[in-house]
Design an enzyme around this catalytic site. Structure first.
Site, PDB file in Angstrom:
ATOM      1  N   ILE A 149       0.857  -1.204   0.000  1.00 19.11           N
ATOM      2  CA  ILE A 149       0.000   0.000   0.000  1.00 19.11           C
ATOM      3  C   ILE A 149       0.889   1.248   0.000  1.00 19.11           C
ATOM      4  CG2 ILE A 149      -1.901   1.185   1.151  1.00 19.11           C
ATOM      5  CD1 ILE A 149      -2.350  -1.353   2.825  1.00 19.11           C
ATOM      6  N   LYS A 218       6.205   0.729  12.679  1.00 24.20           N
ATOM      7  CA  LYS A 218       5.555   1.357  11.518  1.00 24.20           C
ATOM      8  C   LYS A 218       4.832   2.641  11.933  1.00 24.20           C
ATOM      9  CE  LYS A 218       5.001  -3.124   9.250  1.00 24.20           C
ATOM     10  NZ  LYS A 218       4.160  -4.309   9.143  1.00 24.20           N
TER      11      LYS A 218
END
Ligand code: NAP
Ligand code: HSE
Length: 452
Positions: A149, A218
């Site tokens: 993504i 992340k």
């Protein structure tokens, strides 16, 4: 690497770029497969020809998922980063060393770097980014968050006009896969983890996934980009999926909620409450109850999603495969093309990533986080119990939104499940600890934070 401008090839006419790879496991093989099969179409689209030139691995004799000229392999990463013919170094070894040392050498040699290594960037990003700036080159890291993504590109470019207010993300494919299989197929935890490992989703040490650390890495990277600051991994409050009880997943479903491992970054304005923290950023990863109608509730299996709220756009959701050979390979090849075109270097020098001292956005300590809570107490089945539990919650300023009493367990105790209104973490935890000490309550209780 020589400078390049936008257009069908680099501005200095360079059209062929040689890739040096560090690592050739799940992600490395995905990169190779895409490069080998898409070379002609990539050349058609961009005018640029990319070639695999040298590949460092631990074991040169291992069978590989993609068939490659054995002459490209070396067991010495230094050979890759010091090879004058290598233009772009792709790091897919993982972990801190030797990846960090090799990338510092690659940058010092003026090579563009592309990496999928969120642990390395979350812990040593500042050092690496400073080295890239000093040597006038770039680091591409799209593959480090949410696999295929393009969430880094979206935050960096597409949403640049926005003041980002919140990020809610399912950022770890392994845990989302495990939770989906356990809840929907009633599969045991160990089997689901084994499957996630076999499919190449899990980290080398899967406790990094299941304890929430990978999602915290992340979230740190996304927050640095979204809030133009420098956050440290130690500032993210991280809890994993290893304490989730299926009993609570069922009760949550009865109340209309799904359980997901969410990574949350949330700007908070100063509250009216005198005990409140004077504003800042909440950074947290934990199992979370979200209503079935929430956009993240139906993100299943290895899929990831990032729901980002900007002041201009409102909510934007990015969704796709968050791990695995080909989706992650896709993100890496995009960064390779960006480096070859020269656009990576142009944006990188202006990115201000890891460069801003943080003055205006303190991270709110975990005990001052605000949330609604789901809590389950196991109590003896006798009159007055519910009233006493409610009294303790009230004495800590925790207001109850709803209560259900479940059928007695075969052991004789009765689960009481409550949902609170928004409160401060330390108040909720103090009330929970006091209730656990009541003579008719059986430890331990279970709790989850709720996002609506
Ligand atoms: P992996 O399958 O374990 O592959 C690691 C590779 O690095 C192997 O080829 C290994 O060599 C090589 N290696 C290890 N130590 C080395 C050394 N000292 N010198 C040279 N090569 C060495 O790992 P992966 O799943 O591809 O993950 C790689 C990175 O991508 C990690 O940072 C991970 O967090 C990140 N990432 C992974 C995914 C995913 O879905 N797997 C998604 C996004 C990001 P051998 O093959 O000879 O053992
Ligand atoms: N172990 C990671 C995950 C790989 O499961 O999401 C992708 O970053």
């Amino acid at each position: 690497m020589s400078g390049a401008g936008p257009g069908m090839a680099s501005s200095d006419g360079k059209k062929t770029f040689r890739i040096g790879m560090l690592g050739f496991g799940t992600v490395g093989a995905g990169v190779a497969q895409i490069v080998l099969h898409s070379q002609p179409s990539l050349k058609d689209k961009t005018g640029i020809d990319i070639r695999l030139h040298k590949i460092a691995v631990r074991d040169r004799k291992k069978r590989r998922a993609v068939s490659i000229d054995p002459g490209l392999f070396t067991a010495d990463g230094e050979e890759v980063v010091n090879d004058p013919e290598v233009d772009i170094v792709v790091e897919v070894i993982g972990g801190i060393e030797p990846a960090r040392g090799l990338l510092l050498k690659a940058l010092a040699n003026g090579k563009a770097v592309v990496t999928a290594n969120k642990a390395l960037l979350a812990c040593h990003g500042r050092e690496l980014f400073e080295a890239a700036l000093a040597h006038e080159t770039s680091i591409g890291f799209e593959a480090s968050v949410c696999g295929g993504i393009p969430v880094i590109g979206a935050l960096r470019d597409g949403l640049v006009a926005n003041r980002i207010e919140t990020i809610h993300g399912i950022l770890n494919g392994t845990t989302n896969y495990i939770l989906t299989r356990m809840v929907e197929d009633k599969a045991p935890y160990a089997q689901c983890l084994y499957e996630a490992q076999s499919k190449g989703y899990a980290e080398a040490d899967p406790s990094t996934d299941v304890k929430g650390l990978d999602a915290a890495h992340k979230l740190t990277l996304l927050s640095n980009l979204a809030f133009h600051s420098v956050f440290d991994i130690s500032e993210v409050h991280a809890e994993g999926i290893d304490r989730i009880a299926l009993e609570d997943v069922r009760y949550a479903a009865d109340l209309g909620y799904a359980v997901k491992l969410l990574a949350i970054a949330k700007r908070r304005n100063p509250g009216a409450d005198p005990e409140d923290f004077p504003g800042g950023l909440e950074l947290r990863v934990h199992p979370t109850l979200i209503p079935f109608s929430h956009p993240l509730a139906n993100v299943r299996d290895v899929f990831n999603a990032a729901l980002i709220r900007g002041d201009a756009t409102g909510e934007v959701m990015l969704y796709g495969r968050g791990a695995g050979m080909m989706p992650t390979g896709s993100a890496i090849v995009a960064d390779i093309m960006d480096a070859a075109r020269g656009s990576a270097r142009q944006t990188f020098t202006k990115l201000q990533f890891f460069q801003n001292p943080r003055e205006d956005l303190p991270v709110i300590p975990p005990e001052k986080m605000r949330s609604r809570y789901y809590v389950r107490f196991n109590v003896d089945d006798r009159p007055g119990v519910m009233g006493k539990v409610a009294t303790v919650l009230g004495s800590h300023g925790v207001s109850i939104a709803s209560v259900i009493q479940k059928e007695p367990h075969e052991t004789g105790h009765v689960p009481i499940v409550m949902l609170s209104h928004v409160t401060i973490e330390e108040r909720f935890q103090a009330a929970r600890a006091e209730i656990e000490e009541l003579p008719f309550v059986r430890k331990p209780s279970a709790f989850y934070r709720v996002e609506d």
